[in-house]
Design a protein around this motif. Sequence first.
Motif, PDB file in Angstrom:
ATOM      1  N   ASP A   1      -9.117  -4.339   0.743  1.00  0.00           N
ATOM      2  CA  ASP A   1     -10.099  -3.735  -0.149  1.00  0.00           C
ATOM      3  C   ASP A   1      -9.629  -3.913  -1.594  1.00  0.00           C
ATOM      4  O   ASP A   1      -8.430  -4.062  -1.852  1.00  0.00           O
ATOM      5  CB  ASP A   1     -10.258  -2.244   0.160  1.00  0.00           C
TER       6      ASP A   1
ATOM      7  N   GLU B   1      -9.025   7.333   0.510  1.00  0.00           N
ATOM      8  CA  GLU B   1      -7.860   6.715   1.128  1.00  0.00           C
ATOM      9  C   GLU B   1      -7.156   5.776   0.170  1.00  0.00           C
ATOM     10  O   GLU B   1      -5.924   5.786   0.052  1.00  0.00           O
ATOM     11  CB  GLU B   1      -8.299   5.951   2.378  1.00  0.00           C
ATOM     12  N   VAL B   2      -7.918   4.971  -0.548  1.00  0.00           N
ATOM     13  CA  VAL B   2      -7.310   4.045  -1.491  1.00  0.00           C
ATOM     14  C   VAL B   2      -6.722   4.809  -2.676  1.00  0.00           C
ATOM     15  O   VAL B   2      -5.629   4.502  -3.148  1.00  0.00           O
ATOM     16  CB  VAL B   2      -8.344   2.998  -1.965  1.00  0.00           C
TER      17      VAL B   2
ATOM     18  N   ASP C   1     -13.080   5.687  -3.008  1.00  0.00           N
ATOM     19  CA  ASP C   1     -12.525   5.826  -1.657  1.00  0.00           C
ATOM     20  C   ASP C   1     -11.251   6.674  -1.725  1.00  0.00           C
ATOM     21  O   ASP C   1     -10.265   6.291  -2.357  1.00  0.00           O
ATOM     22  CB  ASP C   1     -12.215   4.433  -1.103  1.00  0.00           C
TER      23      ASP C   1
ATOM     24  N   ASN D   1      -6.126  -1.362   3.795  1.00  0.00           N
ATOM     25  CA  ASN D   1      -6.453   0.020   4.142  1.00  0.00           C
ATOM     26  C   ASN D   1      -5.943   0.376   5.541  1.00  0.00           C
ATOM     27  O   ASN D   1      -5.279  -0.425   6.208  1.00  0.00           O
ATOM     28  CB  ASN D   1      -7.961   0.274   4.014  1.00  0.00           C
ATOM     29  N   SER D   2      -6.282   1.589   6.009  1.00  0.00           N
ATOM     30  CA  SER D   2      -5.701   2.111   7.245  1.00  0.00           C
ATOM     31  C   SER D   2      -6.152   1.354   8.478  1.00  0.00           C
ATOM     32  O   SER D   2      -5.496   1.422   9.525  1.00  0.00           O
ATOM     33  CB  SER D   2      -6.046   3.595   7.404  1.00  0.00           C
TER      34      SER D   2
ATOM     35  N   ASN E   1      -3.276   6.071  -2.082  1.00  0.00           N
ATOM     36  CA  ASN E   1      -2.211   5.067  -2.171  1.00  0.00           C
ATOM     37  C   ASN E   1      -1.588   5.012  -3.559  1.00  0.00           C
ATOM     38  O   ASN E   1      -0.477   4.501  -3.721  1.00  0.00           O
ATOM     39  CB  ASN E   1      -2.761   3.685  -1.794  1.00  0.00           C
TER      40      ASN E   1
END
Length: 409
Positions: free
Chosen positions: A276, A286-287, A284, A270-271, A290
């Motif tokens: 994760d 953010e994931v 999530d 992750n960032s 991706n």
Amino acid sequence: MSTKSEVVQGEAEAWMRREVDSFRERIGIDVPQPMFEMSYEQASRDAIRHYAYGLGDDNPLWLDRDHAAASRWGGIIAPPTFLVAAGRMLPEYQPTEEEAARGRDALPGLNMMQCGDHARWFRPIRDGDEISMRRFYIDCQLKGGEDRGWTAISTFRSLFTNQDDEVVGIWDIDAIHPYDQPSVPPKARTHSPIDLDAIAAAYDAEEIRSATPRLVESVSVGDELPKRTRGPLTSSNVVAWAQGLSRHEVVPDRLGHKKRKAGEFAYIQNSVGGWDSIMSCHWDSEVASNFGIARPFDWGIMRASFMVHIVTDWMGDDAIVVASDDRIRAINPLGSVNTVTARVTEITVAEDGWPEVTCEVACTNQDDVVTATSTVRVRLPSEKLGLPEYPKAPEGRGLLPGMKGYVSP
């Protein structure tokens, strides 16, 4: 082997055909056992309860000892869809390193998302049953075209047996591997207090048929089942489902480190540089991003289970779900509210003489988009025939010719 990012414009079809051919090398090869076995090996009362709570299903046949003891089953049984969370992989069928490597790197760079299920049940899942499973691919086909995009569709089979080596169920899962990832609206819908009050009222109105028998003679084509409400979908919903499902990829700290070190690919950085599970794309943002998806989303298998759940609520304790075939038609992001509807479309007689009721089920979201559909077949008790029995498992037990343990019918 080239990845999607290296494909020259206009050569997508040729690349996809090569990759599908490579993927097909997996067919009939048992899937390797993960480093940490997390599926429920025993259908214990605790395991059944955890799964039912993850599904949001409070049917007393799965949860209440006294209620279940008074039923035809004489004790707690599991929801039919419990099988997706169950099964000890049998070491005697584990593939060799050479077998496990076949087609392993096919379709690189493409997401894989569940798009359908074809499940059959042949035995009840009783409290205390020891569940074993074998998993293997049975097909992979190229679909689509230049105008609507290229997609590979793979089909993955799970064969479940109990401690007596009886086939409990066979569950096929279709997955799409799209060349171009479908999009999800970036902004979630906001639900007003009025919306939430209506949802709460819908939950209050839901009832479970339970111990009151529903006889097949009382059912007619066109009958509508009571609606069910699901949502608004939250991170808690999908995390609860992950816990109930007991996903082997969702493990922390040293356990996750060992799986990554062993080469398991189910992790993403992750960032902030931490590792994760790729399953966190379901809670999530953010994931999820991706994978080219703007918001977290549910599992297709969640909605597949919702569409069986509406039927088990309706059919009563004495009935049996024998089959379910579904299609996941749209991504269901956080914030979604799905209304599950069903109606009786057919009443037929199976080869063994038992009448079967077919229910057509649909999940429709707040924007009137049908996100999933299913055909669920059940056997109800009969005034003339008595209590229904499960159909017999296929003679080939769902295995493909040439596989270990295959016996020609």
